[in-house]
Structure formats: structure tokens, C-alpha cells
Design a protein around this motif. Sequence first.
Motif, PDB file in Angstrom:
ATOM      1  N   GLY A  86       0.837  -1.196   0.000  1.00  0.00           N
ATOM      2  CA  GLY A  86       0.000   0.000   0.000  1.00  0.00           C
ATOM      3  C   GLY A  86       0.867   1.239   0.000  1.00  0.00           C
ATOM      4  N   ALA A 152      -1.730   7.287  -2.396  1.00  0.00           N
ATOM      5  CA  ALA A 152      -2.381   5.973  -2.274  1.00  0.00           C
ATOM      6  C   ALA A 152      -2.552   5.664  -0.797  1.00  0.00           C
ATOM      7  CB  ALA A 152      -1.539   4.884  -2.942  1.00  0.00           C
ATOM      8  N   PRO A 153      -3.664   5.036  -0.407  1.00  0.00           N
ATOM      9  CA  PRO A 153      -3.880   4.735   1.014  1.00  0.00           C
ATOM     10  C   PRO A 153      -2.934   3.647   1.502  1.00  0.00           C
ATOM     11  CG  PRO A 153      -5.593   3.725  -0.316  1.00  0.00           C
ATOM     12  CD  PRO A 153      -4.799   4.591  -1.242  1.00  0.00           C
ATOM     13  N   SER A 155      -1.715   0.306   3.835  1.00  0.00           N
ATOM     14  CA  SER A 155      -2.338  -0.928   4.313  1.00  0.00           C
ATOM     15  C   SER A 155      -2.656  -0.770   5.795  1.00  0.00           C
ATOM     16  CB  SER A 155      -1.404  -2.119   4.097  1.00  0.00           C
ATOM     17  OG  SER A 155      -0.226  -1.991   4.887  1.00  0.00           O
ATOM     18  N   THR A 184      -7.481   3.282   5.125  1.00  0.00           N
ATOM     19  CA  THR A 184      -6.548   2.300   4.581  1.00  0.00           C
ATOM     20  C   THR A 184      -7.122   1.625   3.334  1.00  0.00           C
ATOM     21  OG1 THR A 184      -7.368   0.372   5.804  1.00  0.00           O
ATOM     22  CG2 THR A 184      -5.821   1.846   6.953  1.00  0.00           C
ATOM     23  N   ASN A 185      -6.285   0.785   2.724  1.00  0.00           N
ATOM     24  CA  ASN A 185      -6.756   0.040   1.545  1.00  0.00           C
ATOM     25  C   ASN A 185      -7.370  -1.310   1.902  1.00  0.00           C
ATOM     26  OD1 ASN A 185      -4.568  -1.582   2.188  1.00  0.00           O
ATOM     27  ND2 ASN A 185      -3.357  -1.057   0.376  1.00  0.00           N
ATOM     28  N   LYS A 186      -7.450  -1.605   3.217  1.00  0.00           N
ATOM     29  CA  LYS A 186      -8.105  -2.813   3.736  1.00  0.00           C
ATOM     30  C   LYS A 186      -7.412  -4.110   3.314  1.00  0.00           C
ATOM     31  CE  LYS A 186     -12.669  -0.692   4.264  1.00  0.00           C
ATOM     32  NZ  LYS A 186     -12.185   0.676   4.066  1.00  0.00           N
ATOM     33  N   TYR A 187      -6.141  -4.032   3.005  1.00  0.00           N
ATOM     34  CA  TYR A 187      -5.387  -5.250   2.672  1.00  0.00           C
ATOM     35  C   TYR A 187      -5.338  -6.171   3.888  1.00  0.00           C
ATOM     36  CZ  TYR A 187      -1.454  -8.229   1.331  1.00  0.00           C
ATOM     37  OH  TYR A 187      -0.650  -9.309   1.053  1.00  0.00           O
TER      38      TYR A 187
END
Length: 215
Positions: A86, A152-153, A155, A184-187
Amino acid sequence: MFSFLGFFTSLTLLSAGFILTSSAVMDSSDRSNGSTFLYFAYGSNLLKERLQLKNPSATVYCVAKLKDYKLAFGNHKGLASQRWHGGVATIEHSPGDEVWGVVWRMNMSDLESLDRQENVKMGTYSPVEVNVSTSGQDLSCRTYIMNSCVYAPPSPQYLQVIVMGAEQNGLPEDYQEKLRSVQTNKYEGRLSVMEELEKALNKSKERTEEIEPDD
């Protein structure tokens, strides 16, 4: 979120007491003869165990703020971090804003390692000198700013490390809340760097338990 977060509070209490006195007892002679340098961390290197994975000489100098900058997340030329899956932290000039972080004193022998962690030779980050403020004084510190950042968000794992570092070092509560509110990107995958950190945090917990007095 992770198994090692449950015992983190005990580490935070010990660290907070240390930070309040560290800047008062630190000797500037090492810096004057060039054997050490000051590094201002604002991202994952807020967490002692993270920074010391590759830079064992790092010791807390103080908590400080960088005026007229803001924290941002992104990737160099839009290439997602393979380590964190991320966006990662950087700072950018923003009049009226401020970034809180930790000033670490480090041996010059760790400078190459720190540059390597920030991918300086690859052009991902550039080292810069910034003036940060703490306890009525200004300090000149090395820090790093991302080149060609594409937002970019981060992780959840990366953000959690930053939040843990902020808690560990007693950054202002309103700034901690600001960090916790970052989207966040929810990874959800497992990251190898988190496994390294879990081991390092376990060792820190064991050391803390050894020096804590019995009730």
C-alpha cells in the motif's frame, strides 16, 4: 488486529517515562565530533522495534514537531510498496500544518542502512535536513521525502505500526487520533515485515518483564 498488540501497552508505559528525560541527559559531544546524527522519523520508524530491525544504534532523543509540513501517503511513481502492500508515508510542504515525530540519535555506522531502508539509491526517497521544534529549542535533523509521490492509502498493517509508534513515544493525543482516522486500503494479507516485528516486540516484552519490579 495482530497477536502482538495485546502486550504493547506495557511497552508504552516504560517508553513514555524514558522519553520525558532522554533529551535532558543526552550528550551532544558525539554529534559535534561527527560520530552520531539526529534522524526525524514520522512513519513506521516511529516504532523503536521497527527502526532497530536494521539500525540497532537508534536511541530516542526526543519527541518533536515539524512546522509547515503535513503527512501524506503514496508510492514512488505509483509503484505500490512490496514490503507494505500500500501507500507509505512521506511529508510535503503545507503552510500552517505540522507533523509530529520522534528524533532518534544514531551512529554514523547506521547511516548507509537507513538510506538503504528508504531506497535512496533507487531514487524513492531523498534525504533532507529539516529543523524541528522541541521543548523550546530547534534541532537540525535528517529526514526523508518521497520523490514523484502518487497518493495511495496505506495498508492497515502499515498504519498500525505508525499508530503503535505514536503511542509508544507519547505523541500528542490529538495527533494520534488523526493517525487513527487515516483511511486504509483494507489489505488483509500477512506481511513478512510484520512477522519480523512480532519477534522483535516479543523480545522487548521479555526485557520489560525482566526489569519490572515485583508488586
